[in-house]
Motif scaffolding. Structure first.
Motif, PDB file in Angstrom:
ATOM      1  N   GLY A  84       0.726  -1.276   0.032  1.00  0.00           N
ATOM      2  CA  GLY A  84      -0.017  -0.331  -0.075  1.00  0.00           C
ATOM      3  C   GLY A  84       0.708   1.208  -0.124  1.00  0.00           C
ATOM      4  O   GLY A  84       0.545   2.340  -0.668  1.00  0.00           O
ATOM      5  N   CYS A  85       1.912   1.202   0.755  1.00  0.00           N
ATOM      6  CA  CYS A  85       2.590   2.326   0.986  1.00  0.00           C
ATOM      7  C   CYS A  85       4.228   2.101   1.204  1.00  0.00           C
ATOM      8  O   CYS A  85       4.402   1.004   1.569  1.00  0.00           O
ATOM      9  CB  CYS A  85       2.242   3.311   1.920  1.00  0.00           C
ATOM     10  N   TYR A  89       6.864  -1.697   3.625  1.00  0.00           N
ATOM     11  CA  TYR A  89       8.033  -2.652   3.890  1.00  0.00           C
ATOM     12  C   TYR A  89       8.718  -2.897   5.177  1.00  0.00           C
ATOM     13  O   TYR A  89       9.418  -3.889   5.367  1.00  0.00           O
ATOM     14  CB  TYR A  89       9.160  -2.063   2.664  1.00  0.00           C
ATOM     15  N   HIS A 104      13.984 -11.938  -6.712  1.00  0.00           N
ATOM     16  CA  HIS A 104      15.539 -11.290  -7.215  1.00  0.00           C
ATOM     17  C   HIS A 104      16.605 -12.037  -6.672  1.00  0.00           C
ATOM     18  O   HIS A 104      17.803 -11.844  -7.191  1.00  0.00           O
ATOM     19  CB  HIS A 104      15.458  -9.917  -6.409  1.00  0.00           C
TER      20      HIS A 104
ATOM     21  N   PRO B  22       1.135   7.069  -0.006  1.00  0.00           N
ATOM     22  CA  PRO B  22       0.581   5.938  -0.299  1.00  0.00           C
ATOM     23  C   PRO B  22       0.901   5.771  -1.966  1.00  0.00           C
ATOM     24  O   PRO B  22       0.817   6.512  -2.691  1.00  0.00           O
ATOM     25  CB  PRO B  22      -0.917   5.754  -0.132  1.00  0.00           C
ATOM     26  N   PHE B  23       0.962   4.389  -2.402  1.00  0.00           N
ATOM     27  CA  PHE B  23       1.172   4.106  -4.058  1.00  0.00           C
ATOM     28  C   PHE B  23      -0.311   4.267  -4.729  1.00  0.00           C
ATOM     29  O   PHE B  23      -1.145   4.502  -3.959  1.00  0.00           O
ATOM     30  CB  PHE B  23       1.782   2.461  -4.140  1.00  0.00           C
ATOM     31  N   HIS B  25      -2.640   3.121  -6.519  1.00  0.00           N
ATOM     32  CA  HIS B  25      -3.791   2.314  -6.291  1.00  0.00           C
ATOM     33  C   HIS B  25      -4.486   2.659  -4.970  1.00  0.00           C
ATOM     34  O   HIS B  25      -5.575   2.064  -4.736  1.00  0.00           O
ATOM     35  CB  HIS B  25      -3.491   1.067  -6.677  1.00  0.00           C
ATOM     36  N   ARG B  26      -3.692   3.376  -4.073  1.00  0.00           N
ATOM     37  CA  ARG B  26      -4.347   3.741  -2.663  1.00  0.00           C
ATOM     38  C   ARG B  26      -4.628   5.289  -2.693  1.00  0.00           C
ATOM     39  O   ARG B  26      -4.988   5.633  -1.530  1.00  0.00           O
ATOM     40  CB  ARG B  26      -3.632   3.264  -1.509  1.00  0.00           C
ATOM     41  N   GLU B 102       1.589   2.176 -12.084  1.00  0.00           N
ATOM     42  CA  GLU B 102       1.784   1.383 -10.804  1.00  0.00           C
ATOM     43  C   GLU B 102       2.331   2.034  -9.684  1.00  0.00           C
ATOM     44  O   GLU B 102       2.217   1.888  -8.334  1.00  0.00           O
ATOM     45  CB  GLU B 102       2.513   0.042 -11.147  1.00  0.00           C
ATOM     46  N   LEU B 145      11.679   2.028  -3.323  1.00  0.00           N
ATOM     47  CA  LEU B 145      10.410   1.250  -2.913  1.00  0.00           C
ATOM     48  C   LEU B 145       9.328   1.587  -3.925  1.00  0.00           C
ATOM     49  O   LEU B 145       9.234   2.592  -4.414  1.00  0.00           O
ATOM     50  CB  LEU B 145       9.974   1.693  -1.523  1.00  0.00           C
ATOM     51  N   THR B 146       8.929   0.338  -4.370  1.00  0.00           N
ATOM     52  CA  THR B 146       7.860   0.172  -5.447  1.00  0.00           C
ATOM     53  C   THR B 146       6.724  -0.352  -4.833  1.00  0.00           C
ATOM     54  O   THR B 146       6.567  -1.094  -4.018  1.00  0.00           O
ATOM     55  CB  THR B 146       8.460  -0.370  -6.785  1.00  0.00           C
ATOM     56  N   ALA B 147       5.577  -0.056  -5.708  1.00  0.00           N
ATOM     57  CA  ALA B 147       4.362  -0.511  -5.236  1.00  0.00           C
ATOM     58  C   ALA B 147       4.383  -2.431  -5.465  1.00  0.00           C
ATOM     59  O   ALA B 147       3.909  -3.230  -4.517  1.00  0.00           O
ATOM     60  CB  ALA B 147       3.271  -0.019  -6.063  1.00  0.00           C
ATOM     61  N   CYS B 148       4.962  -2.784  -6.418  1.00  0.00           N
ATOM     62  CA  CYS B 148       5.120  -4.248  -6.562  1.00  0.00           C
ATOM     63  C   CYS B 148       6.696  -4.549  -6.167  1.00  0.00           C
ATOM     64  O   CYS B 148       7.734  -3.955  -6.607  1.00  0.00           O
ATOM     65  CB  CYS B 148       5.025  -4.565  -8.004  1.00  0.00           C
ATOM     66  N   PRO B 149       6.852  -5.446  -5.212  1.00  0.00           N
ATOM     67  CA  PRO B 149       8.230  -6.052  -4.913  1.00  0.00           C
ATOM     68  C   PRO B 149       9.302  -6.360  -6.129  1.00  0.00           C
ATOM     69  O   PRO B 149      10.375  -6.269  -5.853  1.00  0.00           O
ATOM     70  CB  PRO B 149       8.060  -7.116  -3.912  1.00  0.00           C
ATOM     71  N   THR B 150       8.628  -6.633  -7.291  1.00  0.00           N
ATOM     72  CA  THR B 150       9.330  -7.178  -8.328  1.00  0.00           C
ATOM     73  C   THR B 150      10.134  -6.173  -9.155  1.00  0.00           C
ATOM     74  O   THR B 150      10.826  -6.332  -9.671  1.00  0.00           O
ATOM     75  CB  THR B 150       8.607  -7.827  -9.399  1.00  0.00           C
ATOM     76  N   ASN B 151       9.862  -4.704  -8.489  1.00  0.00           N
ATOM     77  CA  ASN B 151      10.443  -3.518  -9.101  1.00  0.00           C
ATOM     78  C   ASN B 151      11.468  -2.965  -7.965  1.00  0.00           C
ATOM     79  O   ASN B 151      12.088  -1.807  -8.300  1.00  0.00           O
ATOM     80  CB  ASN B 151       9.555  -2.573  -9.469  1.00  0.00           C
TER      81      ASN B 151
END
Lengths: 166, 335
Positions: A84-85, A89, A104, B22-23, B25-26, B102, B145-151
């Motif tokens: 969400g933000c 993390y 990763h 917040p990212f 989508h929120r 995203e 830090l990104t909304a999706c951990p894959t980035n």
């Protein structure tokens, strides 16, 4: 005393795990103890390390359910794959580590840092400080790398003792 | 030696998010607007502000947004959030800053051919510029830090758009995808994630973004691209050797249809373009060059619709497309 697993045979094996002030005791019969050992050696080791981590203040049990900053729930992440933000993390760090490791292969950034706001000059190498070792230990346990976890546990112990002596 | 017989373009994308926010989508509509303003102002205050145009997707028609997708200036995902999204595009159309996808900000540099390093340089210059006035979300362990951990980490996706008709015809794309997957790379369709490979065009990009430096990822992509180029060239030559006149005939007929059709759909255009380009790259067709071939890519539906004042029916648009193709090829053959 009867075995606490089968409740039938007499308990002839007594295990006692002491971590700081906490004591965990089990009473098992020979066959149940053997069965448990065979089923997964790791089960006992896992609980050993879980106790160790518990004593060190880290969490391997259920993640904090909600992020205190944005209110996102862990269950939402599992559905959408998005957090969400940025503070999520921190809130879900322990639970996210295996996810990140799977995606990763590594869990430490070694690239460019935001210039004006960088805390350190260069990206730190896989550090030997206790905090990073603890994180590595958590990850090793969650990935069931127990030999690695044991090595890390010993390093942490050695460093803590050094620190105490200073 | 030029590799533009296989590589169409190179792209570097950096994902960044605003600290303590917040990212997308929120975010509510109002909050999204605030983030966009923050980022747009950072560019507006900078020495390069004059080079960029700011567009709010909700001010565009759907066709105009689709045209931007066709030109690879914005992603399909951005159009799905059209109400709360905006983009800054450079005059040369080599840089676009997407806001409200995203992540809060996705900086993208696209250049022709295999120009990964140059694309990275452009993208990272903008990144550094904006970072002077906007604090990005960053963590000592996880990097950006990104909304999706894959980035996470570098937040960098570096990719090459590659034309692979040889490997496609030889049925080797799936195997290639698996090999590349084991090496940490993905092969995707023309418009990126979740899209089909029209015209045998694939996007080769790194999968991992954390735990390796930007330079490592860029080198690895270049090396991998070179390997794919070699395999593609090998596949083309082998196909021509094995199938001789039968394959040549097929490729040249495709050029014939392109040259003389009275109407063409986008799908047909891409298919015929692909076979023509294959023929040109292996000197089976010598009347036109690769650059001319690639001009045809600007004739996809939305870009065509945008260039006309009146709204066209499908048939009218397909007829116009064929006319414009003929014009381009006429000019090339004479010159």
């Amino acid at each position: 005393m009867k075995c606490e697993v089968c409740g039938v045979n007499n308990a002839t094996i007594h295990t006692k795990i002491i971590t700081n002030d906490e004591v965990k005791e089990r009473w098992l019969c020979a066959s149940c103890f053997e069965k448990e050992q065979q089923k997964s050696q790791s089960v006992n080791i896992n609980s050993l390390f879980a106790d160790l981590l518990g004593a060190m203040g880290a969490t391997t049990s259920a993640p904090s359910v909600t992020c205190p900053t944005c209110g996102m729930e862990w269950s939402e992440f599992k559905k959408t794959g998005l957090v969400g933000c940025p503070a999520c993390y921190d809130a879900f760090r322990a639970s996210l580590l295996p996810v990140i490791s799977r995606a990763h292969g590594k869990t430490r950034h070694v690239g460019v840092q935001p210039g004006a706001f960088a805390k350190k000059e260069a990206a730190p190498a896989q550090g030997d400080d206790i905090a990073s070792l603890k994180r590595d230990l958590e990850l090793a346990v969650s990935l069931e790398n127990y030999e690695e976890a044991a090595v890390l546990r010993d390093k942490i112990k050695a460093l803590s003792q050094e620190g105490a002596e200073k | 030696m030029s590799v533009n017989d296989v590589v169409l373009s190179s792209r570097v994308r950096l994902a960044r998010n605003v600290w303590d926010t917040p990212f997308p989508h929120r975010l509510s509509g109002e909050q999204s607007q605030q983030v966009i303003n923050l980022l747009a102002n950072a560019v507006a205050k900078s020495p390069i502000s004059g080079e960029f145009t700011l567009t709010f997707l909700k001010d565009n028609s759907a066709v105009q947004n689709q045209a931007l997708v066709e030109k690879h200036l914005i992603s399909l995902d951005l159009t799905k959030n059209a109400q709360n999204a905006a983009v800054l595009i450079s005059k040369k159309e080599d840089l676009s800053l997407m806001m409200g996808e995203e992540d809060h900000l996705r900086i993208q540099a696209i250049l022709d051919g295999l120009s990964i390093d140059e694309a990275y340089k452009k993208a990272s210059e903008i990144d550094a510029l904006i970072a002077q006035s906007v604090r990005f979300a960053y963590d000592d362990d996880f990097g950006y830090l990104t909304a999706c951990p894959t980035n996470l980490g570098t937040g960098m996706r570096a990719s090459c758009m590659m034309h692979l008709p040889g490997l496609t015809m030889a049925g080797q794309i799936e195997a290639l995808g698996r090999t590349l997957g084991r090496m940490g790379f993905t092969v995707r369709g023309f418009y990126g994630e979740g899209t089909k490979a029209y015209g045998s065009i694939y996007q080769l990009s790194n999968q991992v973004t954390l735990g390796k430096s930007e330079q490592e990822l860029l080198s690895q992509l270049k090396e991998t691209a070179q390997q794919v180029i070699a395999r593609e060239r090998g596949a083309r030559r082998l196909l021509l050797e094995k199938n001789g006149i039968i394959l040549k005939d097929r490729l040249l007929r495709s050029y014939g249809v392109l040259r003389y059709a009275a109407k063409l759909t986008t799908k047909e255009l891409l298919q015929l373009w692909s076979e023509t380009r294959f023929a040109v790259s292996e000197n089976v067709l010598t009347e036109i060059d690769i650059a001319t071939c690639d001009k045809l890519l600007t004739l996809q539906s939305a870009q065509l619709a945008v260039s006309q004042e009146e709204k066209l029916t499908d048939l009218a648009r397909d007829t116009l497309r064929a006319k414009l193709v003929k014009k381009i090829l006429d000019e090339a053959e004479v010159g």
